[in-house]
Design a protein around this motif. Structure first.
Motif, PDB file in Angstrom:
ATOM      1  N   PHE A  22      -8.043 -21.153 -15.203  1.00  0.00           N
ATOM      2  CA  PHE A  22      -8.677 -20.102 -14.411  1.00  0.00           C
ATOM      3  C   PHE A  22      -7.755 -19.717 -13.264  1.00  0.00           C
ATOM      4  O   PHE A  22      -6.780 -20.415 -12.962  1.00  0.00           O
ATOM      5  N   GLU A  23      -8.064 -18.595 -12.629  1.00  0.00           N
ATOM      6  CA  GLU A  23      -7.255 -18.108 -11.514  1.00  0.00           C
ATOM      7  C   GLU A  23      -8.067 -18.163 -10.220  1.00  0.00           C
ATOM      8  O   GLU A  23      -9.252 -17.840 -10.213  1.00  0.00           O
ATOM      9  N   VAL A  24      -7.404 -18.576  -9.154  1.00  0.00           N
ATOM     10  CA  VAL A  24      -8.004 -18.552  -7.821  1.00  0.00           C
ATOM     11  C   VAL A  24      -7.275 -17.497  -7.003  1.00  0.00           C
ATOM     12  O   VAL A  24      -6.047 -17.511  -6.916  1.00  0.00           O
ATOM     13  N   GLN A  25      -8.029 -16.558  -6.461  1.00  0.00           N
ATOM     14  CA  GLN A  25      -7.466 -15.539  -5.586  1.00  0.00           C
ATOM     15  C   GLN A  25      -7.838 -15.893  -4.147  1.00  0.00           C
ATOM     16  O   GLN A  25      -9.015 -16.027  -3.825  1.00  0.00           O
ATOM     17  N   ILE A  26      -6.844 -16.049  -3.310  1.00  0.00           N
ATOM     18  CA  ILE A  26      -7.059 -16.415  -1.911  1.00  0.00           C
ATOM     19  C   ILE A  26      -6.687 -15.219  -1.045  1.00  0.00           C
ATOM     20  O   ILE A  26      -5.550 -14.752  -1.071  1.00  0.00           O
ATOM     21  N   ARG A  27      -7.653 -14.720  -0.291  1.00  0.00           N
ATOM     22  CA  ARG A  27      -7.443 -13.529   0.519  1.00  0.00           C
ATOM     23  C   ARG A  27      -8.013 -13.734   1.916  1.00  0.00           C
ATOM     24  O   ARG A  27      -8.938 -14.521   2.107  1.00  0.00           O
ATOM     25  N   THR A  28      -7.481 -12.976   2.861  1.00  0.00           N
ATOM     26  CA  THR A  28      -8.145 -12.899   4.154  1.00  0.00           C
ATOM     27  C   THR A  28      -9.315 -11.919   4.023  1.00  0.00           C
ATOM     28  O   THR A  28      -9.414 -11.171   3.049  1.00  0.00           O
ATOM     29  N   ILE A  29     -10.187 -11.915   5.035  1.00  0.00           N
ATOM     30  CA  ILE A  29     -11.317 -10.982   5.029  1.00  0.00           C
ATOM     31  C   ILE A  29     -10.809  -9.550   4.967  1.00  0.00           C
ATOM     32  O   ILE A  29     -11.345  -8.710   4.228  1.00  0.00           O
ATOM     33  N   ALA A  30      -9.753  -9.260   5.735  1.00  0.00           N
ATOM     34  CA  ALA A  30      -9.196  -7.897   5.755  1.00  0.00           C
ATOM     35  C   ALA A  30      -8.622  -7.529   4.390  1.00  0.00           C
ATOM     36  O   ALA A  30      -8.843  -6.418   3.892  1.00  0.00           O
ATOM     37  N   GLU A  31      -7.886  -8.439   3.771  1.00  0.00           N
ATOM     38  CA  GLU A  31      -7.316  -8.179   2.443  1.00  0.00           C
ATOM     39  C   GLU A  31      -8.414  -7.977   1.415  1.00  0.00           C
ATOM     40  O   GLU A  31      -8.318  -7.108   0.539  1.00  0.00           O
ATOM     41  N   HIS A  32      -9.471  -8.786   1.519  1.00  0.00           N
ATOM     42  CA  HIS A  32     -10.562  -8.693   0.553  1.00  0.00           C
ATOM     43  C   HIS A  32     -11.276  -7.344   0.668  1.00  0.00           C
ATOM     44  O   HIS A  32     -11.602  -6.714  -0.355  1.00  0.00           O
ATOM     45  N   THR A  33     -11.524  -6.913   1.893  1.00  0.00           N
ATOM     46  CA  THR A  33     -12.179  -5.618   2.094  1.00  0.00           C
ATOM     47  C   THR A  33     -11.353  -4.500   1.472  1.00  0.00           C
ATOM     48  O   THR A  33     -11.885  -3.637   0.762  1.00  0.00           O
ATOM     49  N   SER A  89      -5.824  12.484  -6.005  1.00  0.00           N
ATOM     50  CA  SER A  89      -4.521  13.003  -5.573  1.00  0.00           C
ATOM     51  C   SER A  89      -3.643  11.898  -5.016  1.00  0.00           C
ATOM     52  O   SER A  89      -4.134  10.855  -4.558  1.00  0.00           O
ATOM     53  N   ASP A  90      -2.326  12.133  -5.028  1.00  0.00           N
ATOM     54  CA  ASP A  90      -1.388  11.180  -4.443  1.00  0.00           C
ATOM     55  C   ASP A  90      -1.637  11.028  -2.946  1.00  0.00           C
ATOM     56  O   ASP A  90      -1.440   9.944  -2.392  1.00  0.00           O
ATOM     57  N   LYS A  91      -2.072  12.103  -2.313  1.00  0.00           N
ATOM     58  CA  LYS A  91      -2.373  12.045  -0.879  1.00  0.00           C
ATOM     59  C   LYS A  91      -3.481  11.030  -0.597  1.00  0.00           C
ATOM     60  O   LYS A  91      -3.399  10.234   0.343  1.00  0.00           O
ATOM     61  N   THR A  92      -4.511  11.056  -1.436  1.00  0.00           N
ATOM     62  CA  THR A  92      -5.624  10.116  -1.250  1.00  0.00           C
ATOM     63  C   THR A  92      -5.184   8.691  -1.554  1.00  0.00           C
ATOM     64  O   THR A  92      -5.555   7.745  -0.833  1.00  0.00           O
ATOM     65  N   LYS A  93      -4.386   8.521  -2.594  1.00  0.00           N
ATOM     66  CA  LYS A  93      -3.878   7.185  -2.916  1.00  0.00           C
ATOM     67  C   LYS A  93      -3.030   6.641  -1.771  1.00  0.00           C
ATOM     68  O   LYS A  93      -3.067   5.451  -1.459  1.00  0.00           O
ATOM     69  N   ARG A  94      -2.271   7.546  -1.141  1.00  0.00           N
ATOM     70  CA  ARG A  94      -1.428   7.137  -0.023  1.00  0.00           C
ATOM     71  C   ARG A  94      -2.285   6.717   1.179  1.00  0.00           C
ATOM     72  O   ARG A  94      -1.912   5.823   1.934  1.00  0.00           O
ATOM     73  N   GLN A  95      -3.454   7.334   1.329  1.00  0.00           N
ATOM     74  CA  GLN A  95      -4.368   6.931   2.404  1.00  0.00           C
ATOM     75  C   GLN A  95      -4.756   5.463   2.267  1.00  0.00           C
ATOM     76  O   GLN A  95      -4.755   4.715   3.250  1.00  0.00           O
ATOM     77  N   PHE A  96      -5.069   5.081   1.046  1.00  0.00           N
ATOM     78  CA  PHE A  96      -5.440   3.681   0.804  1.00  0.00           C
ATOM     79  C   PHE A  96      -4.240   2.765   1.044  1.00  0.00           C
ATOM     80  O   PHE A  96      -4.392   1.662   1.577  1.00  0.00           O
ATOM     81  N   ALA A  97      -3.044   3.214   0.638  1.00  0.00           N
ATOM     82  CA  ALA A  97      -1.840   2.407   0.817  1.00  0.00           C
ATOM     83  C   ALA A  97      -1.517   2.213   2.299  1.00  0.00           C
ATOM     84  O   ALA A  97      -1.103   1.133   2.720  1.00  0.00           O
ATOM     85  N   ARG A  98      -1.726   3.262   3.104  1.00  0.00           N
ATOM     86  CA  ARG A  98      -1.421   3.165   4.529  1.00  0.00           C
ATOM     87  C   ARG A  98      -2.290   2.122   5.232  1.00  0.00           C
ATOM     88  O   ARG A  98      -1.871   1.496   6.192  1.00  0.00           O
ATOM     89  N   VAL A  99      -3.504   1.961   4.749  1.00  0.00           N
ATOM     90  CA  VAL A  99      -4.410   0.991   5.361  1.00  0.00           C
ATOM     91  C   VAL A  99      -3.839  -0.425   5.264  1.00  0.00           C
ATOM     92  O   VAL A  99      -4.113  -1.279   6.116  1.00  0.00           O
ATOM     93  N   LEU A 100      -3.013  -0.685   4.256  1.00  0.00           N
ATOM     94  CA  LEU A 100      -2.436  -2.019   4.096  1.00  0.00           C
ATOM     95  C   LEU A 100      -1.586  -2.419   5.299  1.00  0.00           C
ATOM     96  O   LEU A 100      -1.498  -3.607   5.639  1.00  0.00           O
ATOM     97  N   ALA A 101      -0.946  -1.439   5.931  1.00  0.00           N
ATOM     98  CA  ALA A 101      -0.162  -1.747   7.129  1.00  0.00           C
ATOM     99  C   ALA A 101      -1.077  -2.274   8.236  1.00  0.00           C
ATOM    100  O   ALA A 101      -0.733  -3.213   8.969  1.00  0.00           O
ATOM    101  N   LEU A 102      -2.262  -1.677   8.358  1.00  0.00           N
ATOM    102  CA  LEU A 102      -3.225  -2.125   9.355  1.00  0.00           C
ATOM    103  C   LEU A 102      -3.792  -3.497   8.994  1.00  0.00           C
ATOM    104  O   LEU A 102      -4.041  -4.325   9.871  1.00  0.00           O
ATOM    105  N   VAL A 103      -4.006  -3.731   7.691  1.00  0.00           N
ATOM    106  CA  VAL A 103      -4.484  -5.033   7.231  1.00  0.00           C
ATOM    107  C   VAL A 103      -3.473  -6.116   7.607  1.00  0.00           C
ATOM    108  O   VAL A 103      -3.836  -7.174   8.152  1.00  0.00           O
ATOM    109  N   GLU A 104      -2.202  -5.855   7.325  1.00  0.00           N
ATOM    110  CA  GLU A 104      -1.147  -6.819   7.637  1.00  0.00           C
ATOM    111  C   GLU A 104      -1.066  -7.053   9.145  1.00  0.00           C
ATOM    112  O   GLU A 104      -0.963  -8.195   9.610  1.00  0.00           O
ATOM    113  N   LEU A 105      -1.130  -5.971   9.923  1.00  0.00           N
ATOM    114  CA  LEU A 105      -1.053  -6.084  11.379  1.00  0.00           C
ATOM    115  C   LEU A 105      -2.246  -6.873  11.928  1.00  0.00           C
ATOM    116  O   LEU A 105      -2.095  -7.721  12.810  1.00  0.00           O
TER     117      LEU A 105
END
Length: 259
Positions: free
Chosen positions: A67-78, A95-111
């Motif tokens: 089986f697989e265990v996925q370990i995430r922070t609360i921010a990563e999980h959200t 659209s790519d613009k909308t996909k990029r919106q989701f990708a940009r949030v990852l910078a905030l998650v990491e921060l």
């Protein structure tokens, strides 16, 4: 299986626990740390995935179960759950613009995860943090025995006094409390029933500690070495308050041997 943690630094601790063969019944087959594998120019999910196998029970064919265990922070999980629902498993035509919106949030998650770890590290370095953590542990443990939380200010003061007199660190005493309360529930219940605030023999002047969460710490210290505790506390204002607890535990003679 998913394990959600508050801090990014906790992911490494969980990985180490799975990889410790003396503690874990699982065999680690593969570790995929997406944070380590991503390019510095990319915005990508940074969860930790671990593939594990377990020898027993096995499948009907005698194969080891995996089986697989996925370990995430609360921010990563959200982020991951939302992106999975609306983008990865979402409708067509996004659209790519909308996909990029989701990708940009990852910078905030990491921060967010980085800054939370830094903040927790700074607070944990404070001397007062150890007293605060031990005080909370005692209050939580007292609640499991249906004890009153008493006065939190008095608890912290008594903890500081005990640490000073005994020359011991609060986090060391926290481990002592954890181990003692797990294995001596009957003794603690007996003290509560005999001299606790709801007992017929309770006297607020003599049995004050029996109405406070730090009674658990005192009981653990008496169990560890009643003579040493009595020697250290003999000239302290806590001495007379510990005597009734020592008596209920059958430690009175050792504790009061200097009298």
């Amino acid at each position: 299986m998913r394990i959600i943690v508050s801090l990014a630094s906790e992911k490494a601790k969980i990985r180490a626990a799975f990889e410790n063969t003396s503690l874990s019944p699982f065999a680690v087959d593969k570790v995929e740390d997406k944070e380590e594998s991503r390019d510095y120019k990319e915005l990508r999910y940074g969860g930790l995935h671990i593939d594990l196998t377990y020898e027993t029970p096995s499948s009907t064919l005698g194969e080891r179960l995996g089986f697989e265990v996925q370990i995430r922070t609360i921010a990563e999980h959200t982020w991951a759950e939302t992106e999975h629902s609306y983008i990865y498993k979402g409708p067509s035509g996004i659209s790519d613009k909308t996909k990029r919106q989701f990708a940009r949030v990852l910078a905030l998650v990491e921060l967010m995860d980085i800054e939370l770890d830094r903040g927790v590290e700074a607070v944990s370095a404070l001397e007062s943090y150890g007293f605060h953590k031990l005080s909370r542990k005692l209050a939580d443990t007292a609640a499991t025995f249906e004890m009153s939380t008493g006065s939190s200010n008095l608890t912290e003061q008594n903890i500081e006094d005990l640490c000073a007199v005994l020359d011991r660190k609060p986090l060391e005493l926290l481990e002592l409390v954890t181990n003692y309360s797990a294995s001596h529930a009957a003794t603690l219940n007996q003290i509560i029933e005999r001299i606790g605030p709801s007992s017929r023999y309770f006297d607020v002047d003599r049995h004050l500690l029996a109405a406070q969460p730090e009674m658990i710490l005192v009981a653990a210290l008496l169990n560890e070495n009643a003579y040493l505790l009595g020697t250290k506390l003999h000239s302290s204002g806590l001495y007379e308050l510990v005597l009734p607890i020592a008596r209920e535990m059958g430690k009175f003679r050792s504790f009061a041997s200097m009298d």
